[in-house]
Design a protein around this motif. Structure first.
Motif, PDB file in Angstrom:
ATOM      1  N   UNK A  85       3.103  11.597  21.360  1.00  0.00           N
ATOM      2  CA  UNK A  85       3.701  10.267  21.394  1.00  0.00           C
ATOM      3  C   UNK A  85       3.415   9.509  20.104  1.00  0.00           C
ATOM      4  N   UNK A  86       2.194   9.626  19.595  1.00  0.00           N
ATOM      5  CA  UNK A  86       1.787   8.900  18.401  1.00  0.00           C
ATOM      6  C   UNK A  86       2.083   9.674  17.121  1.00  0.00           C
ATOM      7  N   UNK A  87       2.604  10.887  17.238  1.00  0.00           N
ATOM      8  CA  UNK A  87       2.935  11.704  16.075  1.00  0.00           C
ATOM      9  C   UNK A  87       1.724  11.881  15.164  1.00  0.00           C
ATOM     10  N   UNK A  88       0.601  12.287  15.762  1.00  0.00           N
ATOM     11  CA  UNK A  88      -0.617  12.461  14.982  1.00  0.00           C
ATOM     12  C   UNK A  88      -0.617  13.760  14.183  1.00  0.00           C
ATOM     13  N   UNK A  89       0.437  14.567  14.304  1.00  0.00           N
ATOM     14  CA  UNK A  89       0.517  15.776  13.481  1.00  0.00           C
ATOM     15  C   UNK A  89       1.009  15.461  12.076  1.00  0.00           C
ATOM     16  N   UNK A  90       1.545  14.271  11.886  1.00  0.00           N
ATOM     17  CA  UNK A  90       2.029  13.855  10.572  1.00  0.00           C
ATOM     18  C   UNK A  90       1.332  12.572  10.124  1.00  0.00           C
ATOM     19  N   UNK A  91       0.015  12.617  10.140  1.00  0.00           N
ATOM     20  CA  UNK A  91      -0.772  11.451   9.773  1.00  0.00           C
ATOM     21  C   UNK A  91      -0.737  11.270   8.260  1.00  0.00           C
ATOM     22  N   UNK A  92      -0.496  10.054   7.770  1.00  0.00           N
ATOM     23  CA  UNK A  92      -0.511   9.820   6.318  1.00  0.00           C
ATOM     24  C   UNK A  92      -1.898  10.033   5.740  1.00  0.00           C
ATOM     25  N   UNK A  93      -1.958  10.442   4.507  1.00  0.00           N
ATOM     26  CA  UNK A  93      -3.219  10.636   3.802  1.00  0.00           C
ATOM     27  C   UNK A  93      -3.397   9.493   2.823  1.00  0.00           C
ATOM     28  N   UNK A  94      -4.506   8.769   2.935  1.00  0.00           N
ATOM     29  CA  UNK A  94      -4.758   7.605   2.100  1.00  0.00           C
ATOM     30  C   UNK A  94      -5.843   7.902   1.081  1.00  0.00           C
ATOM     31  N   UNK A  95      -5.692   7.314  -0.072  1.00  0.00           N
ATOM     32  CA  UNK A  95      -6.765   7.373  -1.056  1.00  0.00           C
ATOM     33  C   UNK A  95      -7.902   6.468  -0.573  1.00  0.00           C
ATOM     34  N   UNK A  96      -9.115   6.623  -1.102  1.00  0.00           N
ATOM     35  CA  UNK A  96     -10.215   5.740  -0.683  1.00  0.00           C
ATOM     36  C   UNK A  96      -9.884   4.263  -0.838  1.00  0.00           C
ATOM     37  N   UNK A  97      -9.202   3.899  -1.908  1.00  0.00           N
ATOM     38  CA  UNK A  97      -8.849   2.490  -2.107  1.00  0.00           C
ATOM     39  C   UNK A  97      -7.845   2.020  -1.069  1.00  0.00           C
ATOM     40  N   UNK A  98      -6.861   2.881  -0.750  1.00  0.00           N
ATOM     41  CA  UNK A  98      -5.872   2.516   0.266  1.00  0.00           C
ATOM     42  C   UNK A  98      -6.528   2.364   1.632  1.00  0.00           C
ATOM     43  N   UNK A  99      -7.485   3.245   1.923  1.00  0.00           N
ATOM     44  CA  UNK A  99      -8.160   3.148   3.215  1.00  0.00           C
ATOM     45  C   UNK A  99      -8.997   1.877   3.298  1.00  0.00           C
ATOM     46  N   UNK A 100      -9.708   1.531   2.232  1.00  0.00           N
ATOM     47  CA  UNK A 100     -10.480   0.282   2.223  1.00  0.00           C
ATOM     48  C   UNK A 100      -9.562  -0.917   2.427  1.00  0.00           C
ATOM     49  N   UNK A 101      -8.410  -0.886   1.778  1.00  0.00           N
ATOM     50  CA  UNK A 101      -7.459  -1.994   1.912  1.00  0.00           C
ATOM     51  C   UNK A 101      -6.962  -2.107   3.351  1.00  0.00           C
ATOM     52  N   UNK A 144       0.852  -1.191   0.000  1.00  0.00           N
ATOM     53  CA  UNK A 144       0.000   0.000   0.000  1.00  0.00           C
ATOM     54  C   UNK A 144       0.882   1.234   0.000  1.00  0.00           C
ATOM     55  N   UNK A 145       0.623   2.134  -0.927  1.00  0.00           N
ATOM     56  CA  UNK A 145       1.361   3.375  -1.006  1.00  0.00           C
ATOM     57  C   UNK A 145       0.753   4.387  -0.058  1.00  0.00           C
ATOM     58  N   UNK A 146       1.578   4.994   0.754  1.00  0.00           N
ATOM     59  CA  UNK A 146       1.108   5.972   1.718  1.00  0.00           C
ATOM     60  C   UNK A 146       1.767   7.311   1.443  1.00  0.00           C
ATOM     61  N   UNK A 147       0.950   8.326   1.307  1.00  0.00           N
ATOM     62  CA  UNK A 147       1.458   9.665   1.064  1.00  0.00           C
ATOM     63  C   UNK A 147       1.460  10.418   2.376  1.00  0.00           C
ATOM     64  N   UNK A 148       2.593  10.973   2.774  1.00  0.00           N
ATOM     65  CA  UNK A 148       2.710  11.607   4.069  1.00  0.00           C
ATOM     66  C   UNK A 148       2.390  13.097   4.030  1.00  0.00           C
ATOM     67  N   UNK A 149       2.157  13.624   5.211  1.00  0.00           N
ATOM     68  CA  UNK A 149       1.821  15.015   5.526  1.00  0.00           C
ATOM     69  C   UNK A 149       0.611  15.521   4.798  1.00  0.00           C
TER      70      UNK A 149
END
Length: 505
Positions: free
Chosen positions: A31-47, A1-6
């Motif tokens: 702690x969880x670094x939620x300020x840099x959450x990856x952005x997923x396409x709908x297909x990536x999120x479903x996967x 799965x390709x993940x695009x950051x920021x």
């Protein structure tokens, strides 16, 4: 799965504007670094969600299937000689084995079990589960008093399973993805209902082997399967089967963990859900009006569900009666999954609960009449399908409308703790002297259904009114250029009472 950051531009991702709202410094996010959450396409999120489903749903469903078998197999055992050998005359079967001994410990321990879930962790809390089943096997040759004690242990051991798993799922999935997952999990119960009849039919032919009656073999074989599953789940951290929480899930990449935690944290709040424990969250759940108005709706579904589960009298010989319990549960499983899928897709709960109540009304109306047995069997289909298909909706509806992890956990456990007492009532209303029409039992079940028809529109009306009031207040504030009057922490503490929270209908 390709993940695009920021953070991308808003038009690239509908969630990115919410990312921007979450960019303020928060100690709990660092702690969880939620300020840099990856952005997923709908297909990536479903996967990603499919990956999570395949990891946690099978073991949860298996555990509940086996638990349901152990809970309901006493009905099958009754057909195979349990009642005769242990001298369960009169109402001894109903009162001692079902209502007083199993239901009361089961109901009373549900709420405390949810409170300690995050302390002991899901993979550890199942330890107590298999001990009672081991005791059950040790007392196969017991008389009535020993069996009563074993049923009490069974109620205590199982108390934390269903509310604990439902709460556990709310920690993983956004609120409008929840009912389908509860449906998958609870669907194991409907499969268990069908499987229980098939197993009992086959095991019935083992009666007399090694000096054991058929009912003893039912308890022994089904109990052993539960012991194995509980041990596997207990060592889940090492066997990689049962994982605890999203932020510690080793089968996810760090980016995937961050996305799941962020997606759930900001699912129903622009500032994030309250996650820290405080005593006020417990009292907030007890004071929550939603909990108390949802309890009658829960009662209206659970009463018919337990009543029809424990007593399916068809008037045929034992093998045929065992087999006739299978088709209604198969139909109920399919209906349950269809209801859950479209409820999540449409992001609405009440119409599907209303449909389930209508099916129960039709079914009990048929069964209380003087219709022939074939027509009553159709009525039984309607009851099983309606009660089982509506049940995940009742659970997820309250979970959707409580904000704050501990408030939601306590509130959902409280709903089940009090509401399940209707199951205790339903278990004793089908008296042997009322056979074969069971008019009293069916009449009281119709009363439960009537309670649901009364309270369901009341709850929907209140939710709609509050949502409309908050929409109006937000629109007026925007038109006047007024700024938010609350700090982020105050909004988190307000939870479902916050002005930006909207109730699911």
């Amino acid at each position: 799965m390709t993940v695009v950051n920021t953070t991308p531009a808003d038009h690239l991702n509908p969630l990115s504007s919410e990312h921007n709202k979450c960019d303020e410094e928060r100690p709990e996010d660092s702690v969880l670094d939620l300020k840099n959450v990856p952005v997923l396409t709908p297909e990536q999120e479903k996967k990603l969600w499919r990956k999570i489903d395949m990891r946690i749903m099978p073991i949860l469903s298996l555990m509940y299937l086996l638990a349901f078998l152990d809970r309901s197999n006493i009905g099958n055992a009754k057909l195979e000689g349990l009642e005769t050998q242990l001298d369960l005359t009169g109402n001894r079967f109903n009162i001692a084995l079902v209502r007083n001994v199993w239901f009361f410990p089961y109901c009373l321990f549900e709420c405390p079990a949810n409170l300690v879930l995050k302390v002991f962790r899901p993979s550890r809390q199942v330890l107590g589960k298999f001990r009672s089943f081991f005791d059950l096997i040790l007392t196969l040759h017991a008389r009535y008093p020993q069996l009563v004690v074993v049923r009490a242990c069974l109620g205590v051991a199982e108390a934390g399973l269903f509310p604990g798993v439902v709460y556990y799922l709310t920690l993983w999935y956004p609120r409008h993805m929840l009912q389908y997952r509860i449906g998958l999990f609870f669907g194991a119960a409907t499969v268990g209902g069908a499987f229980s009849g098939l197993l009992a039919f086959g095991i019935g032919y083992m009666g007399g082997m090694d000096g054991l009656e058929a009912w003893s073999w039912i308890f022994m074989l089904e109990g052993l399967a539960t012991i194995v599953a509980a041990i596997v789940a207990f060592f889940g951290e090492y066997s990689t089967l049962l994982v605890d929480f999203p932020d510690t899930a080793k089968f996810l990449t760090p980016e995937e963990r961050a996305f799941v935690v962020w997606r759930k944290k900001y699912d129903n709040s622009s500032v994030g859900e309250e996650e820290r424990f405080a005593a006020r969250h417990v009292w907030a759940a007890f004071r929550g009006w939603q909990v108390w108005l949802h309890i009658p709706i829960y009662v209206s579904i659970v009463g018919p569900l337990y009543g029809i589960t424990l007593f399916l009298p068809f008037g045929y010989n034992t093998p045929v009666s065992q087999l006739l319990t299978v088709p209604p549960y198969v139909a109920a499983t399919l209906t349950l999954l269809v209801f859950a899928y479209y409820s999540d897709k449409l992001k609405i709960r009440s119409p599907f609960i209303l449909a389930g109540l209508t099916m129960c009304l039709i079914g009990f109306s048929i069964n209380i009449s003087a219709a022939p047995s074939g027509v009553k069997y159709f009525g039984t289909f309607s009851i099983v399908m309606g009660s089982y298909a509506a049940f995940p909706g009742v659970i997820s509806w309250l979970g959707n409308n409580l904000s704050g992890q501990y408030k939601r956990g306590v509130g959902m456990a409280l709903l089940m703790c009090i509401g399940n007492f209707s199951g205790a009532v339903a278990a004793v209303i089908y008296r042997s002297q009322d056979s074969p029409r069971f008019i009293l039992g069916h009449a009281l079940e119709l009363m439960f259904v009537g309670i649901g028809f009364t309270f369901l529109p009341i709850v929907v009306f209140i939710y709609k009114r509050i949502n409309a009031q908050r929409d109006t207040a937000e629109r007026l504030a925007t038109e006047r250029g007024e700024k938010v009057q609350y700090s982020d922490q105050e909004l988190r503490e307000l939870g479902d009472r916050a002005p930006d929270f909207r109730y699911t209908l």
